[in-house]
Structures are given as structure tokens and as C-alpha cells.
Write a protein that holds these residues in place. Sequence first.
Motif, short mmCIF file in Angstrom:
data_model
loop_
_atom_site.label_atom_id
_atom_site.label_comp_id
_atom_site.label_asym_id
_atom_site.label_seq_id
_atom_site.Cartn_x
_atom_site.Cartn_y
_atom_site.Cartn_z
N ASP A 18 0.81 -1.22 0.00
CA ASP A 18 0.00 0.00 0.00
C ASP A 18 0.84 1.27 0.00
O ASP A 18 0.50 2.25 -0.66
CB ASP A 18 -0.94 0.01 1.21
N HIS A 19 1.95 1.25 0.71
CA HIS A 19 2.82 2.42 0.77
C HIS A 19 3.38 2.75 -0.62
O HIS A 19 3.44 3.92 -1.01
CB HIS A 19 3.94 2.19 1.78
N VAL A 20 3.78 1.73 -1.35
CA VAL A 20 4.30 1.93 -2.71
C VAL A 20 3.21 2.52 -3.59
O VAL A 20 3.43 3.49 -4.31
CB VAL A 20 4.83 0.60 -3.31
N LEU A 21 2.00 1.94 -3.53
CA LEU A 21 0.89 2.44 -4.36
C LEU A 21 0.63 3.92 -4.13
O LEU A 21 0.45 4.69 -5.08
CB LEU A 21 -0.40 1.67 -4.05
N MET A 22 0.62 4.33 -2.89
CA MET A 22 0.28 5.72 -2.57
C MET A 22 1.30 6.72 -3.11
O MET A 22 0.98 7.88 -3.33
CB MET A 22 0.05 5.89 -1.08
N GLY A 23 2.53 6.28 -3.34
CA GLY A 23 3.55 7.17 -3.88
C GLY A 23 3.56 7.29 -5.39
O GLY A 23 4.20 8.19 -5.95
N LYS A 70 8.34 -2.08 -6.63
CA LYS A 70 8.93 -1.23 -5.59
C LYS A 70 8.65 0.25 -5.82
O LYS A 70 9.13 1.10 -5.08
CB LYS A 70 10.43 -1.49 -5.50
N GLY A 71 7.90 0.57 -6.90
CA GLY A 71 7.52 1.96 -7.14
C GLY A 71 8.44 2.74 -8.04
O GLY A 71 8.30 3.95 -8.18
N HIS A 72 9.37 2.07 -8.71
CA HIS A 72 10.28 2.75 -9.64
C HIS A 72 9.56 2.95 -10.97
O HIS A 72 9.02 2.01 -11.55
CB HIS A 72 11.55 1.93 -9.85
N LEU A 73 9.54 4.18 -11.48
CA LEU A 73 8.92 4.48 -12.77
C LEU A 73 9.82 4.00 -13.89
O LEU A 73 10.94 4.49 -14.06
CB LEU A 73 8.67 5.99 -12.90
N GLU A 74 9.32 3.04 -14.66
CA GLU A 74 10.08 2.51 -15.79
C GLU A 74 9.90 3.38 -17.03
O GLU A 74 10.86 3.70 -17.72
CB GLU A 74 9.64 1.08 -16.09
N VAL A 75 8.66 3.76 -17.31
CA VAL A 75 8.37 4.59 -18.48
C VAL A 75 7.06 5.33 -18.25
O VAL A 75 6.16 4.82 -17.59
CB VAL A 75 8.28 3.73 -19.78
N SER A 76 6.99 6.55 -18.75
CA SER A 76 5.73 7.29 -18.72
C SER A 76 5.54 7.96 -20.07
O SER A 76 6.51 8.27 -20.76
CB SER A 76 5.73 8.35 -17.62
N ARG A 77 4.29 8.13 -20.44
CA ARG A 77 3.95 8.80 -21.69
C ARG A 77 2.72 9.67 -21.45
O ARG A 77 1.86 9.34 -20.64
CB ARG A 77 3.66 7.80 -22.80
N GLU A 78 2.66 10.78 -22.18
CA GLU A 78 1.53 11.70 -22.09
C GLU A 78 0.80 11.76 -23.43
O GLU A 78 1.40 11.53 -24.48
CB GLU A 78 2.02 13.11 -21.75
N ASP A 79 -0.48 12.06 -23.36
CA ASP A 79 -1.27 12.23 -24.58
C ASP A 79 -2.57 12.93 -24.21
O ASP A 79 -3.00 12.88 -23.04
CB ASP A 79 -1.57 10.89 -25.24
N ILE A 80 -3.21 13.53 -25.18
CA ILE A 80 -4.50 14.17 -24.96
C ILE A 80 -5.56 13.13 -24.57
O ILE A 80 -6.50 13.42 -23.86
CB ILE A 80 -4.94 15.00 -26.20
N GLY A 81 -5.37 11.89 -25.02
CA GLY A 81 -6.30 10.81 -24.70
C GLY A 81 -5.69 9.80 -23.73
O GLY A 81 -4.54 9.41 -23.88
N ARG A 82 -6.48 9.40 -22.75
CA ARG A 82 -6.01 8.40 -21.78
C ARG A 82 -5.56 7.12 -22.46
O ARG A 82 -4.53 6.55 -22.15
CB ARG A 82 -7.14 8.03 -20.79
#
Length: 127
Positions: A2-7, A34-46
Amino acid sequence: DDHVLMGLPQTLRAAQDVFENTGGLHAAGLFTAKGHLEVSREDIGRHNAVDKVIGWRLRRDAVPIDDRILLVSGRAGFEIIQKALMAGISTVAAVGAPSSLAVELARESGLRLIGFLRDGRFNRYSS
């Protein structure tokens, strides 16, 4: 855990460069357990943001993704759950609400679905 999720939302938000300037984009991110961000992407659509994240993994021939958490910055709709299942993702978390169809599909398929993940709390809709 739960702690990982909340971060996770804060970590994803910090990676949203375009949102910082425009305030008008959705984001999706893949996180380790463990909560490490591997990849993120942005877009106008979810859905497009999710496609970009999954596509990033596919291009590296790194699927299934059953050891990762997919976080979306908005709602978790049925189609996002479908995409996660097709990619082998076992956990989907959303800052917003899941749709009733998303909850039903997650429960039927054994996917762990978390919603309203913000402000230090969340709702668990399926294991």
C-alpha cells in the motif's frame, strides 16, 4: 504494498513535463513493484497514453508485463483494462474512478484494480 501504491501518483505527476506547461494531458506510467517508474507517456487521450506505454515495452520485446503496475492519471475505463490484460499487466491503478464494466472485467480476469489513488488513500476493486 500500500505504501508503494500511494507514492505512484506523485512520481508520475513529476514526470509529466508537457502537463506542467499545458495542464491538458493525460499520462500513463509503468512502475516496478517497488515503485520505480520505468516509463511514462503523455497524450490528450487516456487510451493513447496507455498505448504508448505498452508500445514502448513491445518494441523492446519485453512482454508480458505481469510484474509491473500500470498507473493512469484519469479514469480506468473498460478499454484500459482490456489493453492491460492483452499486454499481460496484472495491476492497474487509476487516480480517478473505474467504470463498472472495468471493475467487472478486472474481477472476472483476476486483474488487481485500484481506483481513486490520491491524497494518501485508494479503493481496491479487485484482488
